[in-house]
Design an enzyme around this catalytic site. Structure first.
Site: not given
Length: 316
Positions: A159-161
């Site tokens: 998720d995300s980075s």
């Protein structure tokens, strides 16, 4: 912003505002890694209900980087293996902040979930985190059979980075000589960071007011790359890699009210051109980080069910 201009429904708006209030804001004061880490470790997302119990949860002995295994039981050799990389702008978060999400993934998929940690910026800049992600993924692939999983059902996710690191690790795997029969069945990216361009209509419309801001993201990039890092290196910005052919089938689970939304949509179009099977699951009325509201936001549970179903269907 008036209620008529808000792209979030009232329930999501309340949660988004509560998370924003608990998190350092670059509009109030300069960001500091220590303050953001304290906020993340304290839990900025509202929690609902107890953590999911599993057969076993514990460290992976022999892994090249810190890795925690989430075992739902039923190790018959045919279950999937999910290698999960946590978000946090390469700076904050870790195995504890994403413990509940990993428990839920294991319970809902029947997969063994390996949560891989990485060195954090700015103390350890690019490519440290990308190197750790690639090492963890390579180890998991090599050990899948021993761990009671089907080597043909390995999915990398983040998720995300962490989505950035998952995509970078998949590219590194594609470009490295591997033993016959190794490879990924899928790649699941949840509101990922895919390039450093910070452009698109979503970066303007959702630049502020939706928890994760463009100012936050710009600061994260600065911490990760430092003054000398190349923002266009394919392992830093996998969405800008010259060639995406040969990547595994990909799911992009996106929040509609996310400044990073459009870079994921651009990545999806490039994957399709490269003839990589890709599915975009764009969730309206949600914001970056909304899976952290599991138990408090019905949309989070529904999205996680969709993610789990996609994972269980993957076979190389």
């Amino acid at each position: 912003m008036t209620s008529g201009d808000d792209a979030l429904p009232p329930s999501a708006r309340r949660l988004c505002d509560a998370m924003t209030a608990a998190f350092p804001d670059p509009a109030r004061a300069p960001l500091e890694a220590a303050a953001l880490r304290r906020a993340a470790s304290g839990g900025v997302a509202p929690r609902g209900g107890p953590s999911r119990p599993l057969h076993a949860v514990g460290p992976c002995v022999g892994a090249p980087v810190p890795t925690r295994a989430y075992d739902p039981g039923g190790a018959d050799g045919g279950r999937p293996l999910v290698v999960f990389l946590h978000g946090g702008g390469w700076v904050l978060s870790g195995l504890e902040t994403h413990d509940r999400l990993c428990r839920e993934l294991a319970a809902r998929t029947g997969a063994l979930v390996l949560a891989v940690d990485h060195r954090a910026a700015p103390e350890h800049r690019f490519p440290a985190a990308a190197d750790d992600a690639a090492a963890g993924l390579g180890w998991a692939l090599a050990e899948a059979g021993r761990l009671g999983c089907d080597p043909g059902r390995v999915v990398v996710a983040g998720d995300s980075s962490g989505g950035n690191l998952a995509a970078a690790a998949a590219l590194a795997l594609r470009d490295s000589p591997v033993a016959p029969g190794q490879g990924l069945a899928g790649m699941a990216l949840v509101y990922p960071v895919l390039d450093a361009l910070l452009d698109g209509e979503s970066t303007t419309r959702f630049a502020t007011g939706y928890f994760h801001t463009i100012a936050h993201q710009r600061w994260y990039w600065q911490q990760y790359l430092g003054p000398d890092g190349d923002p266009f290196h394919p392992r830093a910005s996998p969405g800008l890699a010259p060639d995406l052919a040969g990547l595994p089938p990909t799911l992009l689970l996106l929040a509609d009210c996310d400044p990073l939304r459009d870079e994921s949509l651009r990545f999806a179009r490039r994957l399709a051109v490269a003839e990589v099977p890709v599915r975009v699951d764009l969730r309206p009325g949600t914001f970056h980080g909304f899976l952290g509201c599991l138990g408090a936001l019905p949309a989070a549970a529904d999205a996680l069910d969709g993610l789990a179903h996609w994972i269980t269907e993957r076979r190389r």
